[in-house]
Write a protein that holds these residues in place. Sequence first.
Motif, PDB file in Angstrom:
ATOM      1  N   GLU A   1      45.805  45.742  45.390  1.00 24.24           N
ATOM      2  CA  GLU A   1      45.228  44.763  46.305  1.00 24.24           C
ATOM      3  C   GLU A   1      44.299  43.793  45.591  1.00 24.24           C
ATOM      4  O   GLU A   1      44.186  42.628  45.999  1.00 24.24           O
ATOM      5  N   THR A   2      43.665  44.238  44.526  1.00 30.68           N
ATOM      6  CA  THR A   2      42.841  43.334  43.713  1.00 30.68           C
ATOM      7  C   THR A   2      43.705  42.280  43.044  1.00 30.68           C
ATOM      8  O   THR A   2      43.375  41.088  43.048  1.00 30.68           O
ATOM      9  N   LEU A   3      44.835  42.712  42.497  1.00 28.76           N
ATOM     10  CA  LEU A   3      45.734  41.784  41.815  1.00 28.76           C
ATOM     11  C   LEU A   3      46.446  40.857  42.802  1.00 28.76           C
ATOM     12  O   LEU A   3      46.740  39.707  42.472  1.00 28.76           O
ATOM     13  N   ARG A   4      46.687  41.364  44.012  1.00 29.14           N
ATOM     14  CA  ARG A   4      47.362  40.542  45.026  1.00 29.14           C
ATOM     15  C   ARG A   4      46.564  39.261  45.307  1.00 29.14           C
ATOM     16  O   ARG A   4      47.121  38.215  45.617  1.00 29.14           O
ATOM     17  N   LYS A   5      45.251  39.358  45.183  1.00 30.16           N
ATOM     18  CA  LYS A   5      44.378  38.223  45.474  1.00 30.16           C
ATOM     19  C   LYS A   5      44.406  37.149  44.387  1.00 30.16           C
ATOM     20  O   LYS A   5      44.038  36.005  44.644  1.00 30.16           O
ATOM     21  N   ILE A   6      44.838  37.525  43.182  1.00 27.26           N
ATOM     22  CA  ILE A   6      44.754  36.575  42.067  1.00 27.26           C
ATOM     23  C   ILE A   6      46.096  36.238  41.432  1.00 27.26           C
ATOM     24  O   ILE A   6      46.202  35.235  40.713  1.00 27.26           O
TER      25      ILE A   6
ATOM     26  N   ARG B   1      54.949  47.277  38.575  1.00 24.06           N
ATOM     27  CA  ARG B   1      54.259  47.921  37.451  1.00 24.06           C
ATOM     28  C   ARG B   1      53.151  48.848  37.959  1.00 24.06           C
ATOM     29  O   ARG B   1      53.031  49.990  37.508  1.00 24.06           O
ATOM     30  N   VAL B   2      52.358  48.351  38.898  1.00 23.94           N
ATOM     31  CA  VAL B   2      51.269  49.164  39.440  1.00 23.94           C
ATOM     32  C   VAL B   2      51.823  50.390  40.162  1.00 23.94           C
ATOM     33  O   VAL B   2      51.278  51.493  40.047  1.00 23.94           O
ATOM     34  N   ASP B   3      52.905  50.218  40.896  1.00 20.89           N
ATOM     35  CA  ASP B   3      53.518  51.342  41.611  1.00 20.89           C
ATOM     36  C   ASP B   3      54.032  52.407  40.639  1.00 20.89           C
ATOM     37  O   ASP B   3      54.076  53.594  40.989  1.00 20.89           O
ATOM     38  N   SER B   4      54.416  51.995  39.423  1.00 19.20           N
ATOM     39  CA  SER B   4      54.862  52.979  38.431  1.00 19.20           C
ATOM     40  C   SER B   4      53.707  53.875  37.994  1.00 19.20           C
ATOM     41  O   SER B   4      53.897  55.051  37.679  1.00 19.20           O
ATOM     42  N   PHE B   5      52.491  53.336  37.987  1.00 19.18           N
ATOM     43  CA  PHE B   5      51.319  54.147  37.665  1.00 19.18           C
ATOM     44  C   PHE B   5      50.957  55.047  38.848  1.00 19.18           C
ATOM     45  O   PHE B   5      50.616  56.221  38.664  1.00 19.18           O
TER      46      PHE B   5
ATOM     47  N   PRO C   1      37.446  44.292  34.021  1.00 18.31           N
ATOM     48  CA  PRO C   1      36.408  44.523  35.029  1.00 18.31           C
ATOM     49  C   PRO C   1      36.822  44.141  36.450  1.00 18.31           C
ATOM     50  O   PRO C   1      35.987  44.192  37.351  1.00 18.31           O
ATOM     51  N   LEU C   2      38.087  43.785  36.665  1.00 18.83           N
ATOM     52  CA  LEU C   2      38.501  43.316  37.986  1.00 18.83           C
ATOM     53  C   LEU C   2      38.228  44.345  39.087  1.00 18.83           C
ATOM     54  O   LEU C   2      37.888  43.984  40.212  1.00 18.83           O
TER      55      LEU C   2
END
Length: 205
Positions: free
Chosen positions: A74-79, A91-95, A158-159
Amino acid sequence: MSNTSTISKSLIEAIKARRTYYAISKQSPISDDQIISLVQEAVKYSPSAFNSQSARAVVLLGENHDKLWNIVKETLRKIVPADQFASTEQRVDSFKAGYGSVLFFEDTTVIEGLQKQFASYADNFPKWSQQSSAIVQYVAWTLLEEQGLGASLQHYNPLIDEEVKQAWDIPASWQLIAQMPFGTPTAQPGEKEFQPIDERVKIFK
């Protein structure tokens, strides 16, 4: 008695075997207590400058592991531009697909205290802190791999720092350094290529 499983490989074999695993599952060949013990021992026994012991770690299992990677997503979705987000989400879902995560921190209070106590080395303590953190990360990574868990090292700081601190009540002085998702490997990494070692190590005798 320690919860750590018996280490069966020689140290050099474990070092050689440690690789980056991106394809991992929500399975673990060892118990949660054993995972926790491995991380505790990595933090406890890894060396640090001036024996500062500034390393800190948080082990996230179950829903807490999932929560971490939801925060990242959700942090990355914003940027990240919407038309580019699909690959990021994958990629995030793989983690998130892994069994757990280890968060590695450095306690800045310890570092600042050493800077005041040994002023002539003040500029070096942040560098030495990063070096000691890297050792802890590597030891934990190798120990997890030796027990059959695949892992990778991620850096979404730091995101995500502030939300992570709020989610798990992390002290303000703890600086997030890296995130290590782990789980049972579902695919093997490709062959690793090495640069000629005689170009990287010089010998004089």
